[in-house]
Design a protein around this motif. Structure first.
Motif, short mmCIF file in Angstrom:
data_model
loop_
_atom_site.label_atom_id
_atom_site.label_comp_id
_atom_site.label_asym_id
_atom_site.label_seq_id
_atom_site.Cartn_x
_atom_site.Cartn_y
_atom_site.Cartn_z
N UNK A 26 -63.57 84.37 -73.86
CA UNK A 26 -64.08 85.34 -72.72
C UNK A 26 -63.84 84.69 -71.61
N UNK A 27 -63.99 83.37 -71.11
CA UNK A 27 -63.68 82.86 -69.78
C UNK A 27 -62.23 83.21 -69.60
N UNK A 28 -61.40 82.87 -70.27
CA UNK A 28 -60.03 83.38 -70.18
C UNK A 28 -59.51 84.90 -69.75
N UNK A 29 -60.34 85.66 -70.47
CA UNK A 29 -60.26 87.11 -70.14
C UNK A 29 -60.93 87.25 -68.74
N UNK A 30 -62.06 86.56 -68.46
CA UNK A 30 -62.67 86.96 -67.36
C UNK A 30 -61.62 86.30 -66.42
N UNK A 31 -60.99 84.95 -66.52
CA UNK A 31 -60.18 84.57 -65.50
C UNK A 31 -59.11 85.76 -65.24
N UNK A 32 -58.27 86.28 -66.23
CA UNK A 32 -57.30 87.32 -66.18
C UNK A 32 -57.60 88.30 -65.31
N UNK A 33 -58.87 88.78 -65.60
CA UNK A 33 -59.20 90.21 -64.88
C UNK A 33 -59.48 89.76 -63.30
N UNK A 34 -60.22 88.55 -63.24
CA UNK A 34 -60.33 88.00 -61.74
C UNK A 34 -59.11 87.83 -60.87
N UNK A 35 -57.99 87.24 -61.94
CA UNK A 35 -56.65 87.14 -61.39
C UNK A 35 -55.80 88.27 -60.98
N UNK A 36 -56.11 89.42 -61.91
CA UNK A 36 -55.61 90.67 -61.59
C UNK A 36 -56.40 91.47 -60.34
N UNK A 37 -57.65 91.07 -60.27
CA UNK A 37 -58.46 91.75 -59.03
C UNK A 37 -58.07 91.01 -57.73
N UNK A 38 -57.77 89.59 -57.85
CA UNK A 38 -57.43 89.18 -56.78
C UNK A 38 -55.93 89.46 -56.21
N UNK A 39 -54.80 89.41 -57.35
CA UNK A 39 -53.53 90.06 -56.92
C UNK A 39 -53.65 91.39 -56.26
N UNK A 40 -54.56 92.31 -56.92
CA UNK A 40 -54.44 93.62 -56.15
C UNK A 40 -55.44 93.44 -54.87
N UNK A 41 -56.25 92.74 -54.81
CA UNK A 41 -57.01 92.47 -53.40
C UNK A 41 -55.87 91.80 -52.36
N UNK A 42 -55.35 90.96 -52.77
CA UNK A 42 -54.24 90.38 -52.10
C UNK A 42 -52.99 91.33 -51.48
N UNK A 43 -52.54 92.21 -52.52
CA UNK A 43 -51.67 93.00 -52.13
C UNK A 43 -52.07 94.12 -50.97
N UNK A 44 -53.34 94.62 -51.57
CA UNK A 44 -54.19 95.37 -50.41
C UNK A 44 -54.25 94.52 -48.94
#
Length: 399
Positions: free
Chosen positions: A310-328
């Motif tokens: 679950x933590x890994x899934x959460x990290x992946x989700x946060x990473x994706x959100x971070x990448x999207x946020x960084x792109x934006x």
């Protein structure tokens, strides 16, 4: 005074009167009230029988007095049997009493009432001194006749209902003269022996006279002094003996006494079975409750692997959100940078140079020359164009 009459001495006359009285009153029954009752250490009893019109001195010698089942008292109405005699030393008429019965009640009933009252006042019947029967008697002592029906009834019940229990019979005379002493000795003997856990003392049924040994004070004292719990088992349903009142427990018959001993053990075994069943039921309920709680905790308890996943899934989700946020964010910043660059280009001197202007600077300091007065003739200048640079020298200054 007539000389024809014989001359008698006092002793001779009293003797003649005595013979006359004793010959004519050999056996009489007299009813009256006892008064002035006295019993000196000799064991003889002296008292007066009286009614509302006369009185008669009376004596009851020790051999007869010892046979009484009750204690005569002043004021008691009695019926006395005996003979009339004349006490020569005092010339007094007296009754030599051989039997005595209370009027309206038998001597046994009076004796029972008197002994009961006396022993009760001494505390021999007190409920608080009575002891419970042992739950698991290993040895049962019996004081009764060896040839009577009582011992057979007791043995039949005990053999049928109990196993592995020793029975000690102390044979005793249970009726007639000397029975009370034998019963008391039997109780004392079993106490001295010390093997019995409970005593059954009794006999089969019979008349009041037959059962009288169990109303004797000697037996009552022996039961009271016993260190072993005693069941009185005299075979009668309605009447209660002194032994019944003193004993720790009364049984209406010898068979009932045996059943009480066996019942005590069987009841205890049944009670233990009941407690075992209750304990097992409570344990099952407790275990079921604990099992349900464990299952609930197991459902709530997750494996560390699951938590890591679950933590890994959460990290992946946060990473994706971070990448999207960084792109934006980069895009936004790029847009802002473009706008600022445009504004900067508009304000930059280089932009002016593109339109054909030049920047003149002191060659030594590199400062821009804004006024003509800032240079002198012959000063070297550095001129920046849109493309390239020029080195010049001042040849003329025009303010």
């Amino acid at each position: 005074m007539s000389e024809s009459l014989p001359l008698l001495s006092v002793a001779r006359l009293v003797a003649l009167l005595r013979e006359t009285v004793e010959d004519n009153f050999v056996q009489v029954l007299v009813e009256g009230e006892i008064s002035n009752y006295a019993r000196p250490p000799s064991g003889h009893a002296y008292f007066t029988l009286k009614d509302d019109k006369a009185q008669l001195r009376s004596v009851m010698f020790r051999p007869y007095n010892r046979l009484l089942r009750f204690v005569p008292e002043n004021g008691m109405q009695v019926i006395c049997g005996g003979r009339i005699s004349l006490y020569e030393p005092r010339g007094e008429l007296q009754m030599v009493v051989e039997t005595m019965e209370p009027k309206g009640l038998g001597g046994l009933q009076v004796a029972f009432a008197q002994l009961k009252e006396r022993l009760e006042s001494e505390g021999l019947f007190a409920p608080e001194r009575k002891r419970p029967l042992p739950g698991f008697p290993r040895c049962i002592g019996v004081v009764t006749s060896a040839s009577g029906a009582a011992i057979h009834d007791i043995l039949n019940v005990l053999r049928r209902r109990l196993t592995g229990v020793r029975i000690i019979l102390r044979p005793a005379q249970v009726q007639g003269r000397g029975a009370a002493a034998d019963i008391a000795s039997g109780i004392a003997d079993l106490n001295r022996q010390g093997e019995a856990d409970v005593l059954i003392v009794g006999r089969g049924g019979g008349s009041l006279e037959d059962l009288w040994a169990f109303n004797e004070e000697e037996v009552a004292r022996a039961i009271y002094a016993s260190h072993i719990p005693v069941i009185s088992a005299v075979g009668h349903e309605t009447d209660v003996t002194i032994a019944d009142l003193v004993a720790d427990l009364r049984a209406p018959t010898p068979s009932a006494a045996a059943e009480m001993v066996a019942k005590s053990r069987l009841e205890l075994e049944g009670h233990l079975d009941h407690l075992s069943m209750r304990l097992a039921s409570q344990m099952r309920s407790r275990l079921n409750l604990l099992e349900e709680r464990v299952e609930g905790l197991a459902r709530r308890l997750r494996s560390p692997i699951e938590d890591l996943q679950q933590c890994r899934g959460r990290i992946d989700e946060l990473e994706q959100r971070l990448q999207k946020q960084m792109v934006r964010e980069v895009a936004t910043r790029h847009e802002k940078l473009g706008a600022l660059t445009g504004r900067l280009d508009a304000l930059s001197p280089l932009g002016v140079l593109k339109r054909g202007y030049a920047i003149v600077m002191h060659s030594e300091s590199g400062e821009a020359v804004r006024r003509a007065e800032a240079v002198a003739l012959g000063d070297p200048l550095h001129i920046r164009l849109k493309q390239g640079h020029l080195q010049a020298r001042v040849t003329e200054v025009e303010p």
